[in-house]
Design a protein around this motif. Structure first.
Motif, PDB file in Angstrom:
ATOM      1  N   ASP A 190       0.537  -1.198  -0.024  1.00 15.89           N
ATOM      2  CA  ASP A 190      -0.252   0.127   0.162  1.00 15.89           C
ATOM      3  C   ASP A 190       0.912   1.612   0.122  1.00 15.89           C
ATOM      4  O   ASP A 190       1.856   1.392   0.780  1.00 15.89           O
ATOM      5  CB  ASP A 190      -1.148  -0.086   1.140  1.00 15.89           C
ATOM      6  CG  ASP A 190      -1.743   0.866   1.544  1.00 15.89           C
ATOM      7  OD1 ASP A 190      -1.962   2.107   0.582  1.00 15.89           O
ATOM      8  OD2 ASP A 190      -2.992   0.935   2.232  1.00 15.89           O
ATOM      9  N   ALA A 191       0.962   2.592  -1.518  1.00 16.92           N
ATOM     10  CA  ALA A 191       1.686   3.602  -1.053  1.00 16.92           C
ATOM     11  C   ALA A 191       0.886   4.812  -1.735  1.00 16.92           C
ATOM     12  O   ALA A 191      -0.099   4.075  -2.227  1.00 16.92           O
ATOM     13  CB  ALA A 191       2.922   3.189  -2.619  1.00 16.92           C
ATOM     14  N   ALA A 192       0.894   5.724  -0.898  1.00 17.68           N
ATOM     15  CA  ALA A 192       0.043   7.172  -0.318  1.00 17.68           C
ATOM     16  C   ALA A 192       0.862   8.167  -0.580  1.00 17.68           C
ATOM     17  O   ALA A 192       1.693   7.730  -0.239  1.00 17.68           O
ATOM     18  CB  ALA A 192      -0.802   7.088   0.011  1.00 17.68           C
ATOM     19  N   SER A 193       0.292   8.729  -1.300  1.00 17.93           N
ATOM     20  CA  SER A 193       1.294   9.961  -1.605  1.00 17.93           C
ATOM     21  C   SER A 193       0.333  11.606  -1.323  1.00 17.93           C
ATOM     22  O   SER A 193      -0.376  11.887  -1.769  1.00 17.93           O
ATOM     23  CB  SER A 193       2.266  10.618  -1.977  1.00 17.93           C
ATOM     24  OG  SER A 193       3.257  11.836  -2.755  1.00 17.93           O
ATOM     25  N   GLU A 194       0.651  12.720  -0.755  1.00 19.40           N
ATOM     26  CA  GLU A 194      -0.757  13.614  -0.482  1.00 19.40           C
ATOM     27  C   GLU A 194       0.620  14.867  -0.114  1.00 19.40           C
ATOM     28  O   GLU A 194       1.874  14.986  -0.078  1.00 19.40           O
ATOM     29  CB  GLU A 194      -1.166  13.765   0.553  1.00 19.40           C
ATOM     30  CG  GLU A 194      -0.425  13.543   2.408  1.00 19.40           C
ATOM     31  CD  GLU A 194      -1.664  13.477   2.905  1.00 19.40           C
ATOM     32  OE1 GLU A 194      -2.479  14.972   2.967  1.00 19.40           O
ATOM     33  OE2 GLU A 194      -1.789  12.790   3.378  1.00 19.40           O
ATOM     34  N   GLY A 195       0.350  16.524  -0.630  1.00 21.74           N
ATOM     35  CA  GLY A 195       1.044  17.651  -0.217  1.00 21.74           C
ATOM     36  C   GLY A 195       0.132  18.600  -2.039  1.00 21.74           C
ATOM     37  O   GLY A 195       0.055  18.293  -1.878  1.00 21.74           O
ATOM     38  N   TYR A 246      -2.589  17.075  -4.006  1.00 21.85           N
ATOM     39  CA  TYR A 246      -2.948  16.339  -4.597  1.00 21.85           C
ATOM     40  C   TYR A 246      -3.310  15.127  -3.070  1.00 21.85           C
ATOM     41  O   TYR A 246      -2.568  15.294  -2.418  1.00 21.85           O
ATOM     42  CB  TYR A 246      -1.973  16.025  -5.722  1.00 21.85           C
ATOM     43  CG  TYR A 246      -0.828  15.755  -4.762  1.00 21.85           C
ATOM     44  CD1 TYR A 246      -0.567  14.280  -4.798  1.00 21.85           C
ATOM     45  CD2 TYR A 246       0.375  16.914  -4.955  1.00 21.85           C
ATOM     46  CE1 TYR A 246       0.723  14.512  -3.850  1.00 21.85           C
ATOM     47  CE2 TYR A 246       1.539  16.634  -4.261  1.00 21.85           C
ATOM     48  CZ  TYR A 246       1.851  15.117  -3.582  1.00 21.85           C
ATOM     49  OH  TYR A 246       3.201  14.808  -3.114  1.00 21.85           O
ATOM     50  N   LEU A 247      -4.508  14.146  -3.451  1.00 26.52           N
ATOM     51  CA  LEU A 247      -3.670  12.827  -2.474  1.00 26.52           C
ATOM     52  C   LEU A 247      -4.106  11.563  -3.772  1.00 26.52           C
ATOM     53  O   LEU A 247      -5.326  11.309  -4.614  1.00 26.52           O
ATOM     54  CB  LEU A 247      -4.983  12.860  -1.252  1.00 26.52           C
ATOM     55  CG  LEU A 247      -5.227  11.647  -0.794  1.00 26.52           C
ATOM     56  CD1 LEU A 247      -3.751  11.473   0.207  1.00 26.52           C
ATOM     57  CD2 LEU A 247      -6.339  11.938   0.561  1.00 26.52           C
ATOM     58  N   PHE A 248      -3.198  10.850  -3.487  1.00 24.35           N
ATOM     59  CA  PHE A 248      -3.304   9.396  -4.519  1.00 24.35           C
ATOM     60  C   PHE A 248      -3.167   8.080  -3.645  1.00 24.35           C
ATOM     61  O   PHE A 248      -2.067   8.621  -2.595  1.00 24.35           O
ATOM     62  CB  PHE A 248      -2.634   9.119  -5.426  1.00 24.35           C
ATOM     63  CG  PHE A 248      -1.140   8.801  -5.262  1.00 24.35           C
ATOM     64  CD1 PHE A 248      -0.912   7.731  -5.246  1.00 24.35           C
ATOM     65  CD2 PHE A 248      -0.067   9.860  -5.748  1.00 24.35           C
ATOM     66  CE1 PHE A 248       0.006   7.555  -5.937  1.00 24.35           C
ATOM     67  CE2 PHE A 248       1.176   9.906  -5.413  1.00 24.35           C
ATOM     68  CZ  PHE A 248       0.958   8.652  -5.462  1.00 24.35           C
ATOM     69  N   ASN A 249      -3.058   7.002  -3.481  1.00 23.39           N
ATOM     70  CA  ASN A 249      -3.174   6.150  -2.813  1.00 23.39           C
ATOM     71  C   ASN A 249      -3.047   4.514  -3.957  1.00 23.39           C
ATOM     72  O   ASN A 249      -4.346   4.221  -4.679  1.00 23.39           O
ATOM     73  CB  ASN A 249      -4.009   5.585  -1.763  1.00 23.39           C
ATOM     74  CG  ASN A 249      -3.382   4.769  -1.068  1.00 23.39           C
ATOM     75  OD1 ASN A 249      -3.279   4.545   0.104  1.00 23.39           O
ATOM     76  ND2 ASN A 249      -4.011   3.327  -1.298  1.00 23.39           N
TER      77      ASN A 249
END
Length: 776
Positions: free
Chosen positions: A259-264, A274-277
């Protein structure tokens, strides 16, 4: 993997902490009715010496700098009822963001007489009166049995029953297929992996990562007027906005996948984010604990949200999710292993589901805003089954090839006229495009078409709903919803009303009534009759409808202990049934190849009482006890009242958890959580032994439909975690176990071709997940 797991723990523990760690809690405060910012509200961290206090700015934003840990916040503003926001967790790696709504007082009150609202489960929607609660994303991760899944978390709430190997939930005796899922205000296909393969309305695991969701509402009856095409319950989900001030990342690896997620922010100093997973999983590592062929299950999903606030044009957001599932089973080549008919089957399954949309919120003058959404949803199921004949050659046996597109335009205007009255009015137009193909073999004959159609239809719904505060203690929510389905021009007009009277600072009484309805699955409108050969025999089916009546008693025993008692009654009508038969669609579990003529002459009734006693997390521990005692009856085409399949009679849940702050500066967090569920079993029809032996297959005694009941089950779930907070990063090691007692789920009977016996079809599944997560 275990060796790597423990080496990682040792390396992380070996890194010392030389100073206390701090983190930022940010938030936004708005008027609950108009969604406009509340400026100059006081925000205080409770039970903290020295005190930590700040105030919201002109846009309702606030920022607090706190040591790493868990906190309660109190928010107050002159002219508004103060609130306490509980159980806010501040870790070292990611900032915490909270959205807070305040309710305006009707008349001026002396501040010393006003006690803060401390009901942490209070729904976000101010027009919800009863049978609704907010569930937090943090609870889906922390509660045992939640497994980061909103549906599995909801099965711990009063009025809700569930299973282990599927996450479909039974709300107040209603079938899982009657639950509606909404995302960003739009109805979406059920966001679960392997949805509808075994149980309509249930899948295996959620396709929505906890990294993506914000706090959301869950309803179990008598919903506000804005909810249409829902009969038993509603998940009203929202995606959170990405952090627009700091880039943050999460990576998790476990037994069931990655599981990988990033936001900023898109750019430093900007307001957009942005935000995605992304997740990928295979259950091959769990093969020894799962049913046969479960190791073939593979799935992946992607979710995202892009947020674009503007200075004058409002707020735009683009959101979406998608999933891809694959599964299969090989036929057994050795005829001596053909114990059951399915042993000769080869299955290949592919499933695709997605939803995406564009939202626009525009704030008008005088406490009003318009929200408009343009969205599309997609669902496709390909399921091909072949069967070995006596010469061991694979022959076509059945096929499902269904594709559904929905194109949705939704718009609402919300207007707060004054402190007494707020109105929300909206319309939703859903254009349906479908291609449906199903065929099936009967008695090993050449497969016959059950459905072979394509086309377009439209579902239009509109509503208006008002919230009226007659006094500071008496509130009335009332409205009406209407729907029309252009396939057959059936329509429904549904009144809704609710009232809540605050008896004193700790007790309140509530009542709500609503007429609700739901369409059936599209394939049932177009199925052919295998008895008469007629085409699309159910095209004129009406909405299935239900009257909901709910009473509610709410008692705040103390600042951290809360009691809710809700008796209810539901009268279902217009239920599709088969004439002169015990059959009712209320009991349909997962038969894709249904091919009979239906009529809207059936009935159902559900009644019972739900009890919740909840202690919020304080002094390092929390607990939740829920009890539901109910009856669920139906009347089929033969006009005889019977128990429904889902009449389990009772469900009892007890959850408890304990947290310990560890480390030199109490910066780390250890947590142990357990849940015990004791519930009655589903009902089922007994097999007819004589007819089954003659047919070489299971034939049920439908004259005695659902007179039998599965034995009660005792399920135990466990979650344990240890979070290590370091500067600019946090590490979490977790073990989650579903169904530690290996209680089986019962799915009926199957015929043993070798022994000529009738065997039970049961599935006993333990689902553990050992995982490591890093946030940075």
């Amino acid at each position: 993997m275990l060796r790597l797991y423990f080496i990682s723990i040792l390396l992380i523990l070996a890194t010392p902490i030389h100073a206390q760690l701090f983190q930022t809690i940010r938030g936004n405060i708005v008027d609950n009715a108009s969604n406009t910012p509340v400026s100059f509200a006081t925000v205080e961290v409770l039970h903290k010496k020295p005190s930590i206090v700040t105030a919201s700015d002109s846009l309702g934003n606030f920022t607090l700098k706190v040591p790493v840990g868990r906190y309660d916040l109190q928010v107050s503003r002159t002219g508004y009822a103060p609130v306490i926001i509980r159980e806010i967790l501040a870790g070292s790696a990611k900032e915490t963001f909270v959205s807070i709504g305040l309710n305006q007082h009707i008349t001026a009150l002396h501040e010393t007489t006003v006690k803060p609202d401390i009901n942490k489960a209070k729904p976000l929607n101010p027009m919800a009166t009863v049978s609704a609660r907010m569930f937090s994303v943090e609870e889906t991760k922390r509660y045992a049995g939640g497994y980061d899944d909103p549906a599995r978390l909801a099965s711990s709430f009063a009025g809700v029953a569930g299973n282990t190997d599927a996450n479909g939930i039974i709300i107040r005796g209603n079938a899982p297929k009657f639950v509606q899922w909404k995302m960003e205000g739009i109805e979406i296909p059920s966001p679960n992996h392997f949805e509808d393969l075994k149980t309509f309305g249930g899948g295996t695991l959620t396709a929505l990562s906890s990294q993506m969701l914000s706090n959301s509402d869950f309803y179990t009856g008598a919903f506000p007027a804005e909810y249409s095409n829902a009969l038993s319950g509603v998940f009203d989900l929202s995606m959170k906005k990405g952090n627009n001030q700091k880039r943050e990342n999460t990576f998790q690896i476990g037994i069931i996948g990655i599981d990988a997620a990033s936001e900023g922010p898109f750019k430093k100093g900007g307001r957009s984010s942005y935000l995605f997973n992304y997740r990928y999983s295979t259950l091959s590592l769990l093969a020894p604990l799962l049913p046969e062929n479960a190791n073939s299950l593979k799935y992946q999903d992607l979710s995202f949200k892009l947020n674009f606030p503007t200075l004058k044009a409002g707020i735009f957001s683009i959101w979406g999710f998608g999933l891809i599932d694959g599964a299969g089973a090989k036929a057994k080549a050795d005829s001596l292993e053909w114990i059951y008919k399915n042993d000769r089957n080869e299955d290949a399954i592919k499933q695709y589901t997605s939803a995406s949309g564009i939202n626009h919120v525009y704030f008008l003058r005088h406490n009003a805003f318009i929200k408009t959404t343009l969205a599309a949803t997609f669902n496709k199921l390909e399921w091909n089954t072949k069967r070995l004949d006596n010469q061991k050659d694979l022959q076509p046996f059945s096929q499902i090839d269904n594709t559904n597109w929905n194109f949705v335009l939704s718009s609402l205007i919300n207007k707060k006229f004054n402190a007494f009255h707020t109105n929300k009015t909206g319309i939703t137009v859903t254009g349906m495009k479908y291609r449906l193909y199903l065929n099936n073999s009967i008695n090993n004959s050449t497969p016959q078409d059950i459905i072979n159609t394509s086309g377009r239809s439209v579902l239009i719904s509109a509503y208006t709903s008002s919230s009226i505060n007659l006094t500071n203690r008496l509130k009335i929510n009332m409205g009406v919803n209407g729907q029309i389905f252009t396939l057959n021009n059936h329509y429904t007009i549904e009144p809704r009303i609710g009232a809540r009277q605050q008896l004193n600072s700790r007790q309140s009484l509530g009542f709500a009534y609503g007429l609700h309805s739901r369409l059936e699955r599209l394939n049932f409108y177009f199925n052919n009759s295998q008895q008469t050969g007629e085409k699309a025999v159910n095209k004129n089916l009406d909405f299935t409808k239900a009257h909901h009546f709910v009473f509610s008693y709410d008692y705040k025993i103390s600042d951290v202990v809360h009691l809710v008692i809700e008796p209810y009654f539901q009268q279902l009508f217009n239920v599709p049934v088969i004439a002169d038969s015990s059959f009712s669609l209320l009991n349909l579990q997962g038969d894709w190849f249904f091919a009979h003529t239906l009529q809207n002459t059936g009935y159902g009734r559900n009644y019972g009482i739900d009890i919740t006693i909840e202690k919020s997390l304080s002094q390092g521990y929390y607990c939740l006890f829920t009890a539901s005692v109910f009856q669920a009856k139906y009347k089929g085409g033969d006009n005889i009242w019977r128990d429904t399949r889902y009449n389990r009679n009772y469900v009892f849940n007890f959850l408890a958890g304990k947290e310990w702050q560890t480390g030199k500066f109490k910066q780390n967090l250890a947590s142990l959580n357990a849940r015990i569920t004791y519930q009655g079993g589903n009902r089922y029809s007994p097999p007819n032994p004589t007819a089954s032996h003659l047919a070489g297959d299971i034939v049920y005694d439908e004259q005695n439909a659902f007179v039998m009941q599965v034995s009660p089950s005792l399920n135990v779930h466990f979650t344990g975690s240890y979070r290590i907070n370091k500067k600019n990063a946090s590490h979490e090691f977790a073990l989650k176990i579903l169904n530690a007692t290996a209680q089986p789920d019962f799915y009926g009977y199957k015929y043993n071709l070798i022994n000529k016996t009738i065997d039970k079809d049961v599935s006993s599944v333990i689902i553990p997940n050992l995982s490591y997560k890093i946030e940075f």
